[in-house]
Design a protein around this motif. Sequence first.
Motif, PDB file in Angstrom:
ATOM      1  N   LYS A  93       0.848  -1.191   0.000  1.00 27.76           N
ATOM      2  CA  LYS A  93       0.000   0.000   0.000  1.00 27.76           C
ATOM      3  C   LYS A  93       0.883   1.240   0.000  1.00 27.76           C
ATOM      4  N   GLU A  97       1.418   9.533   3.047  1.00 27.61           N
ATOM      5  CA  GLU A  97       2.052   9.586   4.367  1.00 27.61           C
ATOM      6  C   GLU A  97       2.855   8.351   4.699  1.00 27.61           C
ATOM      7  N   HIS A 100       3.386   0.833   3.066  1.00 32.90           N
ATOM      8  CA  HIS A 100       3.203  -0.402   3.823  1.00 32.90           C
ATOM      9  C   HIS A 100       3.849  -1.545   3.064  1.00 32.90           C
ATOM     10  N   VAL A 110       6.231  -0.624   8.120  1.00 35.50           N
ATOM     11  CA  VAL A 110       5.670   0.659   7.699  1.00 35.50           C
ATOM     12  C   VAL A 110       6.763   1.706   7.676  1.00 35.50           C
ATOM     13  N   THR A 112       7.019   5.726   7.427  1.00 36.33           N
ATOM     14  CA  THR A 112       6.210   6.943   7.419  1.00 36.33           C
ATOM     15  C   THR A 112       6.922   8.041   6.635  1.00 36.33           C
ATOM     16  N   ASP A 113       6.178   9.076   6.296  1.00 41.45           N
ATOM     17  CA  ASP A 113       6.732  10.080   5.376  1.00 41.45           C
ATOM     18  C   ASP A 113       7.984  10.760   5.920  1.00 41.45           C
TER      19      ASP A 113
END
Lengths: 196, 588
Positions: A93, A97, A100, A110, A112-113
């Motif tokens: 995904k 932001e 995944h 994950v 993150t941005d």
Amino acid sequence: MEGLKLSEAELMIYIHPSKSRNVFQAICRELSSLLFQYNETFDGVLLAYDATVKSKQAKILAGLHPYFGVRVNTRLLLFDPKPKSFVEGKIVKISPESIHVIVLGFSAAVITDVDIREEFKYRVRDGEGSFVSRSHKRHALKLGTMLRLQVQSFDEEVMHIAGSLLPENTGCVKWLENKSEEALHTDRDHKRRKIA
Amino acid sequence: MGAKEVDNAELSDKALVVAIRKALTSAQSGDTDRYNELVQLMYIIKKPDDVDVVAQLQTLLKILSRSVACLDEVHHKVLLDRIFGTTIWDHKPNVNVMYALLDLIVSLATTSGKHLSSCLNMLVSNLLSQPRILDNKMLELLSRVHAALHKISFLVPLAPSILLPILAQSLPSVHDKDRFQLVVPYVENLLQLENSSIGKVFGNVILRVVMERLLDLDLEIGWDDILQDDSAIAMFDMELDLAVEGTTNEGEEFPVRSLNQNGNAVSDLLDDLMVLYFDHLKSCQDSGRLDEVFENLFESFVNLILNAQKTKISQFLMFYACSLDPENCGVKFASKLLDIFLNSNNNNQVTRTNAVAYLASYLARAKFLPASFVASMLKRLVDECADYCRTCNDDARPEEHQVFYSVCQAILYLLCFRMRSILDVPRFRSQITPLESVLSHKLDPLRVCLPSVVSEFLYQAKAGGLFIVSDAFIFDDLPESELSRALGGFFPFDPCLLKKTNRLISRDFIFWETVITAYDEDDEDEVLPEVIVYGDTDSDDDDDDDDVHDNEVDKMSITPKHSFMHETERLLKMPWLIRPSTCHRESL
């Protein structure tokens, strides 16, 4: 990919007397109950095992139920992503932001941005989001791409990896490998020219 | 929208994001003013009228779902508690807000491992608190909750294994009578999950958990109170009259005296749940999954129901599953039960006797099983008995041979139902010839088995000419001896006492009233009135029959003496409801 290791361990497995008919099955059951869980003794998540019973002699524990202990030689495949190590997984995904990723089919990672380096910019093309590198247009991170990421932390309870794409050698695995091959070729060319 | 407008929207959007993120981070460093404003906004959820506020809330939730990395467990506890504590059904009008909330939950669950179980708990408790009647909006909301669970499972592969214990524990227990109305919708949700992609991971556990709940309810109902009531027998007569008077056809359902007459909450719930489970099995059949589901079903059945003797309803799950797919599941069920019985190494006595009782009751009552299959199963049982007779020790005590006696009783019971179809085909008939030697063995099973079964069997055997040497079966008295009482009458597939469940079952169920016994006349058309000669109020018919019997009785006296005819009419009738013996299977 780092984080995977093969260990050899000599274990003592205690088995309930009712299982004495088929000891090997009981051993496999015990070991299987540890699969996909983080184990402190092994220092990692058990992914696979190979067990051989060393001797037919077993030690009986005194107590309410006479469990008997069997010595087993095992080879264990363990997953132990330490911080700063690199792992690879498939992107499932992409959003502005976060990215995944699923590593080895069972661990969710994950990024993150804030952990994605400036080089990558979020673009939407044909309704699908992707991160494309500003400097190398061919380097794109899309759905289904195999991604190499650096591990920041690993949550042992849910097998969750918090990852980062800040280091230079992270990104799309295929592209990185091509790049390193090219670098190898150009190196050889340079050396040849020098000699010549 | 022009490019400039889009840019403006993007800018203001970004500004908002920055602002909110700033509010969150400032809370971590102690400055909680802005943060408190955000929390206040969450509480506004109670006032659905103010459209602006609602829109604000929606935006907040959307931005939060993009900034989950900034949410900290400790500093933003109030906000998180508010999020996890929301019951989406309370806020029906603001559906969009709820959708945004669900997206936030998905983000929270997938971005950080810490919030995963809280998110799953929130979703499951919303499934549990689902109202019984749903309108369109709520149906959509429910499907979004399911979708949220699926999204989480897709992004976090191990989520189902964390979800499963939460689901199992959330199912209200049997003793929690106040929450009974929650059970049916919740079970519906569970079964829907079983049918989905998450179900591939833990579907069998869900089926087992629901079956366990059915079992609990079944055992909770005081069947003993109902069955020991003598009026049950009188009810049986009434039942017969009804059947005779009405123009009943083969497929028509029989009026079963149902339990729900008292409005018993537990039995109502059990009834509804059984129907739900049946519907689920039907949908599995329609999608071609029944085969794999059946394996799990049978395993749970063996673990839960097989050895729980007092269940009256839950076993019909298996019956229904078999009726959906007779050639495959129907046959498999019988074969597996037979295997359990034959496997004396791994199974104890009680399990084996129960397996045989189930097998016999199932073969007797399943309309969808072909006679050839029943005959082959019967042959296996008879052969086993014959082997046992040959190799058994000389111990005369009945308790040593309990398994043997229970198999004999099973065979006799089965033959009471299927005698006609077995005798009509010479091949089947020849398959059970060892039965004669079994019954005349010194272990004397006819004395130990339940008298009503034995007498019905002998009556039919005589009428059908099953045995060649019949004077071996002289039966002077029919005491319900200690032995037979101890053996008990365990016939698990006796007619189902719950209304709705019975309605779904009765099409494939053989009721005793419809059985064409070996002593009936050959008029196939007039099945019903003639069959019930035995217990009919028409005394004329009885007298005639008695006269006819008298002559033959002299030669082959397997029917009880004349004087017993009237007094023991009750005993001679095949009981519609066979009471389990008062002393349950204790060892003698």
